[in-house]
Design an enzyme around this catalytic site. Structure first.
Site, PDB file in Angstrom:
ATOM      1  N   THR A  13       0.825  -1.213   0.000  1.00 41.33           N
ATOM      2  CA  THR A  13       0.000   0.000   0.000  1.00 41.33           C
ATOM      3  C   THR A  13       0.858   1.262   0.000  1.00 41.33           C
ATOM      4  O   THR A  13       0.728   2.117  -0.881  1.00 41.33           O
ATOM      5  CB  THR A  13      -0.913   0.003   1.254  1.00 41.33           C
ATOM      6  OG1 THR A  13      -1.628  -1.230   1.272  1.00 41.33           O
ATOM      7  CG2 THR A  13      -1.880   1.164   1.244  1.00 41.33           C
ATOM      8  N   VAL A  14       1.748   1.368   0.971  1.00 42.29           N
ATOM      9  CA  VAL A  14       2.552   2.589   1.081  1.00 42.29           C
ATOM     10  C   VAL A  14       3.635   2.618   0.000  1.00 42.29           C
ATOM     11  O   VAL A  14       3.871   3.656  -0.642  1.00 42.29           O
ATOM     12  CB  VAL A  14       3.197   2.716   2.488  1.00 42.29           C
ATOM     13  CG1 VAL A  14       4.002   4.000   2.591  1.00 42.29           C
ATOM     14  CG2 VAL A  14       2.118   2.677   3.571  1.00 42.29           C
ATOM     15  N   VAL A  33      14.956  20.453  -3.761  1.00 47.74           N
ATOM     16  CA  VAL A  33      16.081  19.852  -3.047  1.00 47.74           C
ATOM     17  C   VAL A  33      17.356  19.888  -3.889  1.00 47.74           C
ATOM     18  O   VAL A  33      18.462  19.738  -3.383  1.00 47.74           O
ATOM     19  CB  VAL A  33      15.744  18.393  -2.637  1.00 47.74           C
ATOM     20  CG1 VAL A  33      16.775  17.854  -1.701  1.00 47.74           C
ATOM     21  CG2 VAL A  33      14.368  18.305  -2.013  1.00 47.74           C
ATOM     22  N   GLU A 129       8.578  10.174   9.911  1.00 44.85           N
ATOM     23  CA  GLU A 129       7.361  11.000   9.954  1.00 44.85           C
ATOM     24  C   GLU A 129       6.088  10.191   9.677  1.00 44.85           C
ATOM     25  O   GLU A 129       5.055  10.387  10.326  1.00 44.85           O
ATOM     26  CB  GLU A 129       7.487  12.121   8.917  1.00 44.85           C
ATOM     27  CG  GLU A 129       6.313  13.069   8.856  1.00 44.85           C
ATOM     28  CD  GLU A 129       6.138  13.844  10.141  1.00 44.85           C
ATOM     29  OE1 GLU A 129       6.985  14.676  10.447  1.00 44.85           O
ATOM     30  OE2 GLU A 129       5.140  13.607  10.850  1.00 44.85           O
ATOM     31  N   LYS A 205       1.954   4.922  18.782  1.00 43.16           N
ATOM     32  CA  LYS A 205       2.093   6.279  18.254  1.00 43.16           C
ATOM     33  C   LYS A 205       2.211   7.293  19.390  1.00 43.16           C
ATOM     34  O   LYS A 205       2.983   8.253  19.300  1.00 43.16           O
ATOM     35  CB  LYS A 205       0.897   6.610  17.366  1.00 43.16           C
ATOM     36  CG  LYS A 205       0.898   5.777  16.092  1.00 43.16           C
ATOM     37  CD  LYS A 205      -0.431   5.880  15.379  1.00 43.16           C
ATOM     38  CE  LYS A 205      -0.457   5.102  14.096  1.00 43.16           C
ATOM     39  NZ  LYS A 205      -1.815   4.963  13.571  1.00 43.16           N
ATOM     40  N   GLY A 302      -3.405   5.486   4.529  1.00 43.65           N
ATOM     41  CA  GLY A 302      -3.726   5.442   3.106  1.00 43.65           C
ATOM     42  C   GLY A 302      -2.466   5.575   2.281  1.00 43.65           C
ATOM     43  O   GLY A 302      -1.459   6.119   2.744  1.00 43.65           O
TER      44      GLY A 302
END
Ligand SMILES: NC(=O)c1ccc[n+]([C@@H]2O[C@H](COP(=O)([O-])OP(=O)(O)OC[C@H]3O[C@@H](n4cnc5c(N)ncnc54)[C@H](OP(=O)(O)O)[C@@H]3O)[C@@H](O)[C@H]2O)c1
Length: 427
Positions: A13-14, A33, A129, A205, A302
């Site tokens: 998914t990620v 960057v 993050e 978390k 998501g």
């Protein structure tokens, strides 16, 4: 340096989202960057599987060493999940002087200190993050945005699956099991939902958030947590009648040098903005001594939201590489961890008691509360539901210790058949 090479661990998914974001935002990365990103290799388990994103098959591998030990790869993007095997791979990658970006809260909550130290020793960056609240840039905000302030409270909804379930129970009257099934069908909840519904994911978390927010080494074992699997429709309904919404709330609070970190289903006032955070969304409130109250809101998970957090971390690594300052970003805990004891935590509580339907019951219950020194703000004896008679009450602020003591007394009392439920009233 005009191009960096990354190796990805995972293309689920990620991972698919990361490939898309890098592809679609390559120009922005080059502009912002100053260098481009090349995905050199991607580790998966099943080489034959159909992928959600188009990828040159020749860069997919099932052999981790082809990434971890490849000297031409600068950064590892870990989006495969897992704990022990992943820990070993990442430690080896750090020894090989590779920077790491990970979305893995399970790993960071358990082995964050070890990995961060190894990263620092090897002059490498380790950014994570995406591990908390998916697409919301909360970790960077807590560390950098609050660098000049002192955070005394972080409170929020940090698990999308449970928020989805509670929203469906509250707004559509679904039962817990119906709402869970719906969340699973939509892909919000895993086939084994335990980590989400029992509060473990949110606790991890909150451990990460409070470690950064309070600059103390807070581990999963320091978080008192409870999930939503026993939240009933009646509790939600009673809450509504009293002007409250049920949410799985993560709360980390500091007073002086002592902290308290919890995750539990709790009632919050309907008028508080957290009550309006619905479905799979996340929101985190951070309170600073100087700034006051700030709120961060957005998608907590998501594919693309999480991937944007991963790629933003990647941009951070690239910026550091260009400046030659990798390995200096980790902020190590400044203070020794001190946890509050239960007589130092004060909250209001909601209680539902199943009682004997007889004269004197209400008086007996209120007298138990006054013996314990807990004052009652509201109390009402519910008309019987079938043969069940209930008393519902809301207390003024009481210490957690007194509250735990009264639960024992109520359970022992002749007139109380059982404590049906009890919740903190968080805000
Ligand atoms: N999903 C989210 O919204 C979200 C949000 C925030 C953080 N995260 C975190 O991001 C990480 C990835 O989550 P995900 O949802 O993308 O998981 P996922 O869809 O299950 O994808 C995992 C990927 O890693 C590969 N993989 C897993 N174990 C492996 C192993 N031992 N060796 C080689 N490859 C392996 C899988 O390969 P195959 O494809 O071949 O099976 C798959 O491509 C997790 O740590 C999760 O907690 C996820």
């Amino acid at each position: 340096l005009d191009k960096i090479s990354i190796g990805m661990l995972g293309l689920g998914t990620v991972g698919s989202g990361v490939v898309k974001v890098i592809r679609d935002h390559q120009d922005k990365l080059v502009h912002g960057v100053g260098c481009a990103v090349q995905i050199k290799r991607i580790l998966v388990q099943d080489l034959e599987k159909e992928r959600d994103v188009e990828v040159d098959r020749s860069i997919i591998t099932a052999i981790s060493a082809e990434i971890i030990d490849d000297p031409t790869i600068d950064v590892i993007v870990e989006v495969m999940g897992g704990i022990e095997e992943t820990r070993k791979l990442l430690l080896r990658a750090l020894e090989n002087k590779k920077h790491i970006v990970t979305a893995n809260k399970d790993l960071m909550a358990l082995h964050g200190p070890e990995l961060l130290e190894t990263a620092s020793k090897n002059g490498c960056d380790l950014f994570y993050e995406a591990s908390v609240a998916g697409g919301i840039p909360i970790l960077r905000s807590v560390v950098d945005g609050f660098a000049s302030d002192r955070i005394h409270k972080i409170i929020g909804i940090v698990n999308g699956t449970t928020n989805y379930i509670l929203t469906k129970m509250s707004d559509e009257g679904k039962s817990y099991l119906e709402a869970l099934k719906e969340a699973q069908d939509l892909g919000y909840a895993e086939a084994d939902p335990e980590a989400d519904v029992e509060g473990i994911d949110a606790a991890r978390k909150m451990a990460i958030l409070s470690t950064l927010g309070f600059s103390m080494n807070v581990g999963l074992g320091d978080v008192r947590f409870k999930g939503i699997s026993r939240v009933s429709q009646e509790d939600i309904e009673y809450g509504k009648q009293l002007g409250y919404t049920m949410k799985l709330i993560g709360a980390a609070e500091r007073e002086g040098d002592r902290i308290d970190v919890t995750v539990q289903p709790a009632l919050i006032s309907d008028s508080h903005p957290l009550a309006a955070v619905k479905n799979e969304n996340n929101a985190v409130y951070v309170y600073g001594d100087a700034v006051g109250e700030t709120m961060f809101y957005g998608p907590g998970a998501g594919s693309l939201p999480t991937a944007t957090a991963v790629v933003s971390d990647l941009a951070g690594v690239m910026r550091n590489m260009r400046l030659g300052v990798n390995g200096h970003s980790a902020v190590f805990p400044q203070f020794p961890k001190k946890l509050k004891t239960t007589d130092e935590v004060f909250k209001k509580y909601f209680l539902r008691l199943v009682v004997e339907d007889e004269v004197g019951t209400l008086a007996e219950v209120t007298s138990l509360f006054s013996q314990e020194g807990i004052s009652v703000e509201k109390i009402w004896q519910n008309p019987k539901r079938g043969s069940i008679s209930e008393i519902v009450l809301v207390t003024h602020k009481a210490s957690q210790k007194n509250f735990e003591d009264i639960l024992v007394k109520l359970n022992d009392s002749r007139v109380v058949k059982r404590v049906g439920s009890s919740y903190r009233i968080e805000i």
